[in-house]
Design a protein around this motif. Structure first.
Motif, PDB file in Angstrom:
ATOM      1  N   MET A 259       0.710  -1.388  -0.225  1.00  0.00           N
ATOM      2  CA  MET A 259       0.332  -0.150  -0.033  1.00  0.00           C
ATOM      3  C   MET A 259       0.626   1.284  -0.023  1.00  0.00           C
ATOM      4  O   MET A 259       1.742   1.405   0.783  1.00  0.00           O
ATOM      5  CB  MET A 259      -1.521   0.128   1.127  1.00  0.00           C
ATOM      6  CG  MET A 259      -1.838   1.601   1.172  1.00  0.00           C
ATOM      7  SD  MET A 259      -3.615   1.096   0.263  1.00  0.00           S
ATOM      8  CE  MET A 259      -4.243   0.442   0.806  1.00  0.00           C
ATOM      9  N   GLY A 260       0.651   1.902  -1.190  1.00  0.00           N
ATOM     10  CA  GLY A 260       1.501   3.502  -1.140  1.00  0.00           C
ATOM     11  C   GLY A 260       2.470   3.124  -1.807  1.00  0.00           C
ATOM     12  O   GLY A 260       3.297   4.575  -1.854  1.00  0.00           O
TER      13      GLY A 260
ATOM     14  N   ALA B 122      -5.415   1.649 -12.137  1.00  0.00           N
ATOM     15  CA  ALA B 122      -7.024   1.721 -11.163  1.00  0.00           C
ATOM     16  C   ALA B 122      -6.387   1.331  -9.712  1.00  0.00           C
ATOM     17  O   ALA B 122      -5.069   1.239  -9.562  1.00  0.00           O
ATOM     18  CB  ALA B 122      -7.018   0.292 -11.915  1.00  0.00           C
ATOM     19  N   HIS B 123      -7.093   1.462  -9.177  1.00  0.00           N
ATOM     20  CA  HIS B 123      -7.155   0.652  -7.895  1.00  0.00           C
ATOM     21  C   HIS B 123      -6.139   1.676  -6.750  1.00  0.00           C
ATOM     22  O   HIS B 123      -5.952   1.354  -6.134  1.00  0.00           O
ATOM     23  CB  HIS B 123      -6.766  -0.967  -8.194  1.00  0.00           C
ATOM     24  CG  HIS B 123      -7.766  -1.550  -8.264  1.00  0.00           C
ATOM     25  ND1 HIS B 123      -9.245  -1.249  -8.394  1.00  0.00           N
ATOM     26  CD2 HIS B 123      -7.592  -2.671  -9.111  1.00  0.00           C
ATOM     27  CE1 HIS B 123      -9.513  -2.230  -9.131  1.00  0.00           C
ATOM     28  NE2 HIS B 123      -8.466  -2.627  -9.338  1.00  0.00           N
ATOM     29  N   MET B 124      -5.898   3.111  -6.813  1.00  0.00           N
ATOM     30  CA  MET B 124      -4.570   4.192  -6.597  1.00  0.00           C
ATOM     31  C   MET B 124      -5.311   4.605  -5.073  1.00  0.00           C
ATOM     32  O   MET B 124      -6.562   4.297  -4.919  1.00  0.00           O
ATOM     33  CB  MET B 124      -4.614   4.851  -7.671  1.00  0.00           C
ATOM     34  CG  MET B 124      -3.679   4.885  -8.710  1.00  0.00           C
ATOM     35  SD  MET B 124      -3.635   6.693  -9.326  1.00  0.00           S
ATOM     36  CE  MET B 124      -2.768   6.435 -11.067  1.00  0.00           C
ATOM     37  N   SER B 125      -4.585   4.447  -4.573  1.00  0.00           N
ATOM     38  CA  SER B 125      -4.756   5.177  -3.185  1.00  0.00           C
ATOM     39  C   SER B 125      -5.056   6.543  -2.893  1.00  0.00           C
ATOM     40  O   SER B 125      -6.247   7.258  -1.707  1.00  0.00           O
ATOM     41  CB  SER B 125      -3.995   4.478  -1.667  1.00  0.00           C
ATOM     42  OG  SER B 125      -2.470   4.991  -2.152  1.00  0.00           O
TER      43      SER B 125
ATOM     44  N   GLY C 117     -12.713   0.275  -5.430  1.00  0.00           N
ATOM     45  CA  GLY C 117     -13.430  -0.231  -6.600  1.00  0.00           C
ATOM     46  C   GLY C 117     -12.980  -1.879  -5.819  1.00  0.00           C
ATOM     47  O   GLY C 117     -12.592  -2.310  -4.737  1.00  0.00           O
ATOM     48  N   LEU C 118     -12.813  -2.413  -7.034  1.00  0.00           N
ATOM     49  CA  LEU C 118     -13.544  -3.586  -6.598  1.00  0.00           C
ATOM     50  C   LEU C 118     -12.100  -4.790  -6.502  1.00  0.00           C
ATOM     51  O   LEU C 118     -11.718  -4.868  -7.700  1.00  0.00           O
ATOM     52  CB  LEU C 118     -14.279  -4.170  -7.675  1.00  0.00           C
ATOM     53  CG  LEU C 118     -15.716  -3.765  -8.452  1.00  0.00           C
ATOM     54  CD1 LEU C 118     -16.379  -4.948  -9.795  1.00  0.00           C
ATOM     55  CD2 LEU C 118     -16.962  -4.233  -6.787  1.00  0.00           C
ATOM     56  N   SER C 119     -11.786  -4.478  -5.125  1.00  0.00           N
ATOM     57  CA  SER C 119     -10.682  -5.054  -4.743  1.00  0.00           C
ATOM     58  C   SER C 119     -10.342  -5.629  -3.938  1.00  0.00           C
ATOM     59  O   SER C 119     -11.110  -4.817  -2.819  1.00  0.00           O
ATOM     60  CB  SER C 119      -9.457  -3.652  -5.185  1.00  0.00           C
ATOM     61  OG  SER C 119      -8.232  -4.380  -4.408  1.00  0.00           O
ATOM     62  N   THR C 120      -9.421  -6.916  -3.728  1.00  0.00           N
ATOM     63  CA  THR C 120      -9.291  -7.503  -2.252  1.00  0.00           C
ATOM     64  C   THR C 120      -8.154  -7.186  -2.008  1.00  0.00           C
ATOM     65  O   THR C 120      -7.792  -8.386  -0.794  1.00  0.00           O
ATOM     66  CB  THR C 120      -9.544  -8.547  -3.647  1.00  0.00           C
ATOM     67  OG1 THR C 120      -8.113  -9.032  -4.019  1.00  0.00           O
ATOM     68  CG2 THR C 120     -10.454  -9.914  -3.856  1.00  0.00           C
ATOM     69  N   GLY C 121      -7.083  -6.243  -2.723  1.00  0.00           N
ATOM     70  CA  GLY C 121      -6.075  -5.869  -1.328  1.00  0.00           C
ATOM     71  C   GLY C 121      -4.732  -4.826  -2.373  1.00  0.00           C
ATOM     72  O   GLY C 121      -5.764  -4.270  -3.852  1.00  0.00           O
ATOM     73  N   PRO C 122      -4.351  -4.111  -2.217  1.00  0.00           N
ATOM     74  CA  PRO C 122      -3.347  -3.520  -2.150  1.00  0.00           C
ATOM     75  C   PRO C 122      -2.593  -4.420  -4.269  1.00  0.00           C
ATOM     76  O   PRO C 122      -2.052  -5.270  -3.659  1.00  0.00           O
ATOM     77  CB  PRO C 122      -2.718  -3.176  -1.174  1.00  0.00           C
ATOM     78  CG  PRO C 122      -2.605  -3.879  -0.227  1.00  0.00           C
ATOM     79  CD  PRO C 122      -3.958  -4.387  -0.131  1.00  0.00           C
ATOM     80  N   HIS C 123      -3.291  -2.932  -4.709  1.00  0.00           N
ATOM     81  CA  HIS C 123      -2.313  -3.456  -5.968  1.00  0.00           C
ATOM     82  C   HIS C 123      -2.486  -2.912  -7.461  1.00  0.00           C
ATOM     83  O   HIS C 123      -3.721  -2.008  -6.846  1.00  0.00           O
ATOM     84  CB  HIS C 123      -3.016  -5.175  -6.305  1.00  0.00           C
ATOM     85  CG  HIS C 123      -4.359  -4.928  -7.508  1.00  0.00           C
ATOM     86  ND1 HIS C 123      -5.682  -5.039  -6.476  1.00  0.00           N
ATOM     87  CD2 HIS C 123      -4.365  -5.282  -8.495  1.00  0.00           C
ATOM     88  CE1 HIS C 123      -6.949  -5.087  -7.061  1.00  0.00           C
ATOM     89  NE2 HIS C 123      -6.011  -5.567  -8.660  1.00  0.00           N
ATOM     90  N   LEU C 124      -1.939  -2.782  -8.222  1.00  0.00           N
ATOM     91  CA  LEU C 124      -2.346  -1.637  -9.212  1.00  0.00           C
ATOM     92  C   LEU C 124      -2.688  -2.717 -10.205  1.00  0.00           C
ATOM     93  O   LEU C 124      -1.756  -4.256 -10.871  1.00  0.00           O
ATOM     94  CB  LEU C 124      -0.896  -0.959  -9.671  1.00  0.00           C
ATOM     95  CG  LEU C 124      -1.097  -1.151 -10.923  1.00  0.00           C
ATOM     96  CD1 LEU C 124      -2.355   0.980 -10.743  1.00  0.00           C
ATOM     97  CD2 LEU C 124       0.749  -0.352 -11.168  1.00  0.00           C
TER      98      LEU C 124
END
Length: 489
Positions: A372-373, A410-413, A436-443
């Motif tokens: 994350m980050g 996508a899925h940015m913090s 968004g539709l995410s199960t954990g921190p990723h790009l």
């Protein structure tokens, strides 16, 4: 009257005597000639290795023995001849000799003895000094302008005032190292103070000379602008055996040729250049009215192969300087994209089972797992087309690229990029998150061309800048102006 004789018919009486006398004289001459011949046969230097034991050999041996005995008798003795020794020189005599020798030159031209003062010599209370001193100083790399003046003998306060005067006309940092400063220092009231600066003259810039003069006790700055002709220098020639050597022989600077070769390499293969091709270079060039010249960088590079003419002009687009051809097309880049985040591949491109929706569907990109980050960067140069919330993508950024290509992140913090912003490859645009539709921190990273999803792992792209509108008009006007320059400037 006549009788038969050994010489034929001879007369009698006195005539006969005369004939006999002449015959006797002939006999005596032959005797003399035989004596001379015997003398010539006498060998004074006898070879003692031949005819050993003969009379001639013994005579030669006696001669040799006599000569050796004479030489031995006349030889000097083996004992040295005693003679008187010169007395040692005294201190005054040594100084006198030293004054006449070359040694004083090695001791600062000290000439040895000096004449002693007499009653007619009056000692000076103070030695006179020159009313003015002319000094030439050089500004060194990283040197301070005021510091150069103080080293030359100018007082610190006056050196600072002089530097402030010069700074009012030109930035002191713009004065190039190696600049020569010509100074004239005036008379001082006593030896305890520094000499005043009467005059300072130097070339501050190529187009400006400065003088600092003392008038009525005050320092005044005088600016002397120098007329400069900035017509570029144009150099043309045939490639021949080598492009670099031919351009150098024509008078092109080495750095300009190196820039020219790099610019050509972005638009064609340098190996394809032929010996009959003709090169055309235009470089920055300035000529001062005082006679000095200054050559700068390459402005234009052309290559004429007979069938095709390549014209390249240096132009700045979006803060980035590159070489554009005559049509306004810039450097072409071909290759893969930068990895947008430092992470590991967790999901590839293609159909897959969605972990949240619970059914299979097309995965139009690739996923990179990262903490994350973690920073997210642009995969290649582009313009921010979208930045904000985008449904299941969460915080989402889309970049537009040449060739009708787009990349999505996508899925940015947190989003850093802004819509309309131009970004470079490797520039920060956001941080890894799980929106968004995410199960954990990723790009989630995706690539589109003409609206169709592409596998980011297999994409090879070709990218070139293209000028348009008013910028293209200015570009072509500049190119036309440069091409009007005559060869030789």
């Amino acid at each position: 009257m006549y009788r038969q004789g050994s010489e034929g018919l001879t007369g009698g009486g006195a005539g006969a005597v005369a004939l006999r006398s002449r015959g006797f004289m002939r006999f005596d001459a032959s005797v003399v000639r035989r004596g001379i011949d015997r003398t010539r046969d006498l060998d004074l230097v006898v070879d003692l290795g031949a005819r050993i034991g003969s009379g001639e050999w013994w005579r030669g041996l006696a001669t040799c023995t006599a000569l050796c005995a004479s030489a031995f008798a006349l030889a000097p003795s083996w004992h040295p001849i005693a003679g008187p020794t010169a007395p040692a020189l005294g201190e005054a005599q040594q100084q006198e000799m030293r004054a006449q020798a070359i040694a004083p030159a090695a001791y600062g031209a000290d000439s040895g003895r000096a004449a002693a003062p007499t009653k007619f010599v009056e000692a000076l209370t103070d030695t006179p000094e020159r009313p003015q001193i002319e000094i030439a100083a050089t500004l060194g790399t990283g040197d301070g302008f005021a510091r150069v003046l103080t080293r030359a003998g100018v007082g610190e306060d006056e050196a600072k005032r002089t530097a402030d005067l010069v700074a009012s006309a030109v930035s002191l940092g713009e004065i190039k190292p190696g600049t020569k400063l010509d100074m004239t220092l005036g008379r001082r009231p006593n030896r305890k103070v520094a000499r005043p600066l009467d005059k300072l003259a130097f070339r501050a810039k190529f187009e400006l000379a400065l003088e600092v003069n003392r008038n009525a006790g005050q320092l005044q700055l005088l600016q002397k602008p120098i007329a400069v002709d900035e017509t570029p220098l144009r150099i043309q020639g045939r490639v021949g055996s080598g492009l670099f050597s031919a351009a150098r022989a024509a008078g092109a600077p080495p750095k300009a040729i190196e820039t020219y070769l790099r610019a050509l390499g972005q638009h064609l293969s340098v190996g394809s250049i032929r010996s009959n091709d003709r090169f055309d270079l235009i470089v920055e060039h300035r000529r001062a009215a005082t006679g000095e010249t200054e050559t700068g960088g390459l402005l234009y590079g052309g290559l004429d192969s007979g069938k095709k003419v390549l014209r390249l002009l240096k132009w700045t687009d979006g803060g980035k300087e590159q070489w554009f051809d005559a049509a306004g097309v810039g450097n072409t880049k071909t290759g893969g994209m930068k990895m947008p985040v430092q992470g590991h591949l967790t999901s590839g491109f293609g159909a897959r089972f969605h972990p949240i929706l619970g059914y299979s569907r097309m995965h139009q990109g690739v996923d990179y797992g990262a903490p994350m980050g973690s920073p997210i960067i642009a995969a290649t140069d582009g313009t921010v087309r979208f930045a904000g919330w985008h449904g299941g993508h969460g915080n989402y950024v889309q970049l537009a690229h040449s060739g009708n290509m787009q990349t999505g992140y996508a899925h940015m913090s947190r989003i850093i990029a802004k819509v309309g912003q131009s970004v470079r490859a490797g520039q920060l645009i956001g941080y890894v998150g799980s929106t968004g539709l995410s199960t954990g921190p990723h790009l989630h990273f995706e690539v589109f061309q003409n609206g169709r999803a592409m596998n980011p792992m297999a994409v090879k792209f070709s990218q070139a800048a293209q000028l348009a509108g008013a910028q293209l008009t200015r570009f072509k006007a500049t190119l036309s102006r440069l091409l009007s320059v005559r060869v030789g400037g």
